[in-house]
Design a protein around this motif. Structure first.
Motif, short mmCIF file in Angstrom:
data_model
loop_
_atom_site.label_atom_id
_atom_site.label_comp_id
_atom_site.label_asym_id
_atom_site.label_seq_id
_atom_site.Cartn_x
_atom_site.Cartn_y
_atom_site.Cartn_z
N ASP A 69 -4.64 -73.04 -104.53
CA ASP A 69 -4.59 -74.40 -105.09
C ASP A 69 -3.91 -74.45 -106.45
O ASP A 69 -3.99 -75.45 -107.15
N HIS A 70 -3.22 -73.37 -106.83
CA HIS A 70 -2.51 -73.40 -108.10
C HIS A 70 -1.36 -74.39 -108.03
O HIS A 70 -0.78 -74.63 -106.98
N GLN A 71 -1.04 -74.96 -109.17
CA GLN A 71 -0.14 -76.12 -109.23
C GLN A 71 1.20 -75.89 -108.55
O GLN A 71 1.72 -76.77 -107.86
N TRP A 72 1.78 -74.69 -108.72
CA TRP A 72 3.16 -74.49 -108.26
C TRP A 72 3.26 -73.70 -106.98
O TRP A 72 4.37 -73.34 -106.57
N VAL A 73 2.15 -73.45 -106.29
CA VAL A 73 2.21 -72.73 -105.01
C VAL A 73 3.05 -73.49 -103.98
O VAL A 73 3.94 -72.90 -103.34
N ASN A 119 -3.38 -80.02 -99.79
CA ASN A 119 -4.65 -79.59 -100.38
C ASN A 119 -4.60 -79.50 -101.90
O ASN A 119 -5.51 -78.93 -102.51
N ARG A 120 -3.54 -80.02 -102.50
CA ARG A 120 -3.41 -79.92 -103.96
C ARG A 120 -4.56 -80.66 -104.65
O ARG A 120 -5.12 -81.63 -104.12
N LEU A 121 -4.89 -80.20 -105.84
CA LEU A 121 -5.93 -80.84 -106.62
C LEU A 121 -5.47 -82.22 -107.07
O LEU A 121 -4.27 -82.45 -107.30
N PRO A 122 -6.41 -83.17 -107.23
CA PRO A 122 -6.02 -84.54 -107.58
C PRO A 122 -5.25 -84.67 -108.89
O PRO A 122 -4.50 -85.63 -109.08
N VAL A 123 -5.44 -83.71 -109.79
CA VAL A 123 -4.75 -83.80 -111.09
C VAL A 123 -3.26 -83.48 -110.99
O VAL A 123 -2.51 -83.74 -111.93
N PHE A 124 -2.83 -82.90 -109.87
CA PHE A 124 -1.43 -82.52 -109.72
C PHE A 124 -0.67 -83.56 -108.91
O PHE A 124 -1.19 -84.10 -107.93
N ASN A 125 0.57 -83.82 -109.32
CA ASN A 125 1.42 -84.76 -108.59
C ASN A 125 1.99 -84.11 -107.33
O ASN A 125 2.10 -82.87 -107.25
N PRO A 126 2.38 -84.92 -106.34
CA PRO A 126 3.05 -84.35 -105.16
C PRO A 126 4.34 -83.65 -105.56
O PRO A 126 4.95 -83.95 -106.59
N VAL A 127 4.77 -82.72 -104.74
CA VAL A 127 6.03 -82.02 -105.00
C VAL A 127 7.18 -83.03 -104.89
O VAL A 127 7.25 -83.80 -103.93
#
Length: 335
Positions: free
Chosen positions: A266-270, A306-314
């Motif tokens: 779930d890291h931001q840049w995976v 599955n990204r965390l809500p604090v992260f924007n979509p790619v």
């Protein structure tokens, strides 16, 4: 009425100088480079007292991040003398004094003051000096900025903190400021409280070099130094791969794999890394790398969902090239 309201707002925003024992003080002189007797900065101060002093405070003062309710140390006094601009800087401890001397004896303080004054409308080049040191007798002997230098506290724990808490300037001045901090910490070695944060500081340096020059070699050198101090520093691992794109595609592929295998899912840049791997494999022979392309595209989509809500979509400039490679592979017969 509007003027009175504005004055009231400014008065309410003035910092309160708390009653603490004064350890020492110095006077910071800010002068114009080109103006005789530096009258321009003095005139600007007279017309914009609140904004000018706020700019100086943002550049000079330091607050303990672990005790945010404590007064700043060093702290800028409320009064200022006008000729050039002479501002008292008050120390409540030797630590505050050491912090101030460390930023005074490099490009950091001047660059920060220049940036903060520009924000409030004063853009002329300035010079900075210190005078009228009032210090207790220290065991090291001497006076002024030659004593007790180089005790920089937790400034750059992460790039985000360095930008918001220190208000570092951008571009070359920012790069100089970070290099100055690194020099200070390395001089002290492991006894310096910032030593454990060197990976984050080198990461900030590499990112600054990359954003300023777009030259991968010096940025990669800074990232390598960061990884020497913390081999699993995830932001550095990811940006090492990104910078490697301009050097060697096989090297970038290895670096993206290294990041993916180290980072939590779930890291931001995976998802970014998976999508970029799809694009890189597609630039080679898609038929040879078909299985890798399908694997990384599916992993990218799963990680993005599955990204965390604090992260924007790619963003699309990452996903669209990968999607085209995926669609191309899917239309080809499987061998």
């Amino acid at each position: 009425m509007a003027e009175q309201a504005g004055e009231a707002g400014q008065a309410a925003a003035q910092p309160v100088i708390e009653m603490m024992a004064e350890w020492g003080r110095v006077y910071l002189r800010i002068t114009d480079v080109w103006t005789v007797r530096a009258l321009a900065i003095g005139a600007f101060y007279l017309a914009n007292r609140y904004l000018t002093m706020r700019a100086v405070r943002r550049a000079v003062e330091r607050r303990d991040p672990d005790n945010p309710d404590q007064p700043a140390d060093p702290q800028v006094g409320l009064e200022a003398e006008v000729d050039s601009l002479l501002v008292p800087v008050i120390f409540y401890s030797q630590l505050g004094y050491q912090y101030f001397t460390s930023i005074l004896n490099g490009p950091f303080l001047k660059a920060c003051l220049q940036a903060e004054l520009a924000k409030v409308g004063y853009e002329a080049p300035i010079d900075v000096s210190a005078e009228k040191w009032e210090l207790p007798n220290l065991s090291e002997g001497g006076a002024g900025p030659l004593m007790g230098m180089m005790r920089v506290q937790d400034w750059l724990a992460e790039l985000q903190i360095s930008e918001k808490a220190l208000q570092l300037p951008y571009g070359h001045s920012r790069q100089q400021a970070i290099n100055h901090v690194i020099d200070i910490v390395l001089q002290h070695g492991e006894t310096d409280p910032m030593y454990k944060h060197l990976a984050s500081i080198y990461f900030a340096l590499g990112l600054t070099i990359w954003e300023t020059t777009r030259q991968p070699a010096p940025a990669l050198s800074a990232y390598a130094s960061a990884l020497m101090h913390k081999s699993d520093h995830l932001p550095t691992m990811y940006l090492t791969a990104v910078c490697s794109l301009d050097v060697s595609v096989p090297q970038a592929i290895r670096q993206f794999h290294h990041y993916i295998h180290t980072a939590p899912t779930d890291h931001q840049w995976v998802p970014y890394a998976h999508y970029l791997l799809v694009t890189l494999y597609g630039q080679q022979d898609p038929s040879v790398h078909r299985d890798r392309i399908l694997h990384h595209y599916n992993m990218a989509q799963q990680a993005d969902r599955n990204r965390l809500p604090v992260f924007n979509p790619v963003p699309g400039w990452i996903t669209d090239p990968a999607r085209r490679v995926y669609e191309q592979v899917m239309t080809q017969p499987y061998k």
